[in-house]
Enzyme design. Sequence first.
Site, short mmCIF file in Angstrom:
data_model
loop_
_atom_site.label_atom_id
_atom_site.label_comp_id
_atom_site.label_asym_id
_atom_site.label_seq_id
_atom_site.Cartn_x
_atom_site.Cartn_y
_atom_site.Cartn_z
N ASP A 1 -4.29 20.22 -14.01
CA ASP A 1 -4.57 18.91 -14.59
C ASP A 1 -4.01 18.91 -16.01
OD1 ASP A 1 -5.67 16.68 -15.90
OD2 ASP A 1 -7.52 16.73 -14.71
N TYR B 1 -12.86 18.63 -15.68
CA TYR B 1 -13.35 17.27 -15.91
C TYR B 1 -14.59 17.01 -15.03
CZ TYR B 1 -13.37 12.19 -15.89
OH TYR B 1 -13.74 10.88 -15.99
N LYS C 1 -5.47 7.91 -19.54
CA LYS C 1 -5.71 8.47 -20.87
C LYS C 1 -4.45 8.41 -21.73
CE LYS C 1 -9.72 9.37 -19.04
NZ LYS C 1 -10.02 10.67 -18.43
N ARG D 1 0.84 -1.22 0.00
CA ARG D 1 0.00 0.00 0.00
C ARG D 1 0.86 1.25 0.00
NH1 ARG D 1 -1.98 1.92 4.57
NH2 ARG D 1 -2.46 -0.11 5.46
C1 LIG Z 1 -10.34 11.04 -17.20
C2 LIG Z 1 -9.90 12.30 -16.59
C3 LIG Z 1 -9.76 12.42 -15.20
C4 LIG Z 1 -10.10 11.27 -14.25
O1 LIG Z 1 -9.25 10.19 -14.45
P1 LIG Z 1 -9.67 8.65 -14.11
O2 LIG Z 1 -8.43 7.91 -14.37
O3 LIG Z 1 -10.80 8.31 -15.01
O4 LIG Z 1 -10.09 8.64 -12.68
C5 LIG Z 1 -9.31 13.62 -14.69
N1 LIG Z 1 -9.04 14.67 -15.48
C6 LIG Z 1 -9.18 14.61 -16.82
C7 LIG Z 1 -8.88 15.79 -17.65
C8 LIG Z 1 -9.62 13.43 -17.42
O5 LIG Z 1 -9.77 13.37 -18.75
#
Ligand SMILES: *Cc1c(COP(=O)(O)O)cnc(C)c1O
Length: 398
Positions: free
Chosen positions: A182, A110, A207, A57
């Site tokens: 982000d 998001y 992504k 963890r």
């Molecule tokens: C998909 C996404 C997230 C969240 O990520 P997960 O891996 O699905 O939890 C956060 N910010 C952006 C810009 C995203 O495209």
Amino acid sequence: MNKQGMATRALWAGEKDSLAFGATQVPVVHSVSFGYDDMDEWYDVAVGNKTGHIYGRNTNPTVQAFEEKIRILEDAEAATSFSTGMAAISNTLGTLLFPGDRIVSIKDTYGGTNKIFTEFLPKQNVEVELCETGDHEAIEREVAKGCKVLYLESPTNPTVKLTNIERMAKAGKEVGAIVIVDNTFATPINQKPLELGADLVVHSATKFLGGHADALGGAVCGRKELVDAIYHYREINGATLDPMAAYLLIRGMKTLKLRVDKQCENAIQIARYLQTVNVVESVFYPGLEDHPGHDIAKKQMENFGGMLSFSVKGGVDTVRHLLPKLKFANRAANLGSVETVVGPSRTTSHVECTPEERAAMGIPEGLIRYSAGIEDIDDLIMDLEQAFQSLPEHVFSK
Ligand SMILES: *Cc1c(COP(=O)(O)O)cnc(C)c1O
């Protein structure tokens, strides 16, 4: 500067300390615990006087290689990892925000992040101020009133809006705010928020970083003292990245530069093609000269990214006919994958909003999000062409 280029880093960075038995690829270490015959050595590792692993963890060799790779790609002092992108975001905010604190952000973050701002943080007595995305004066005004965190995302879902990170980071610094960006859409190939003045970068590794839509993960990069505090929150609260997912993300990241370059190349050509199509109302891509964020993108990004969106005449009816006709696109909620992915905004990024709320946010019901893959561009354009040609005229001429 003796730093390597991004393609070289994507391949080599961060792996050395996790290789064992002369393996040339990072092994997947599934073991939950790490044993010690020497009680003093065990103690030294446990209290951090010696490097090593104790319990999965907290740390793991495969996960550590993933953290090192993203750290070096983002030119960060430190990095830590999470089970998902949302875990990276929620654990970061959970570490930094307490009752009575104030956070300033934008309306187009998001969907999940927006839910944290509108549903969860207010319940914890954290004041949230969401400004119009791209309205730099409004953000500066709100930041100047004082805030603990300034949270940004650029480019954003679904109309790919841009925020000038350097200017906003300066505004944040003036009031002592921690500036978080982000960087999921841009990736470190196209944008380095830390170099532009941000304190922390967050990622959904699910992504573009992983790039193959086969592993969930998240990361936070930035100054060591901040990342250490966020790591501590995560090791206790438990949103740990799985070693198998870390391995898949590392393997994906090896080709990050190649993939993202190709996705940018395809995205601009798709955007220019869509501008010539009669059924298409508007095309949103920061690489287009008429996009409101074009100049900011040219200044703070290496390239314009693989994400675009477009709206069609006839709204939802046209979307319903058009998308099932595409042969080389997954109709799905993810993005940044090697395959092209399409989806209506009303089903993907903004599924939780009412049509009225979407309209107020400038999201037409006929808006389609397009994540360009690495297919041959001629095939992608021919695919769109045949899908548009198959539309019965009554659908879009209403
Ligand atoms: C998909 C996404 C997230 C969240 O990520 P997960 O891996 O699905 O939890 C956060 N910010 C952006 C810009 C995203 O495209």
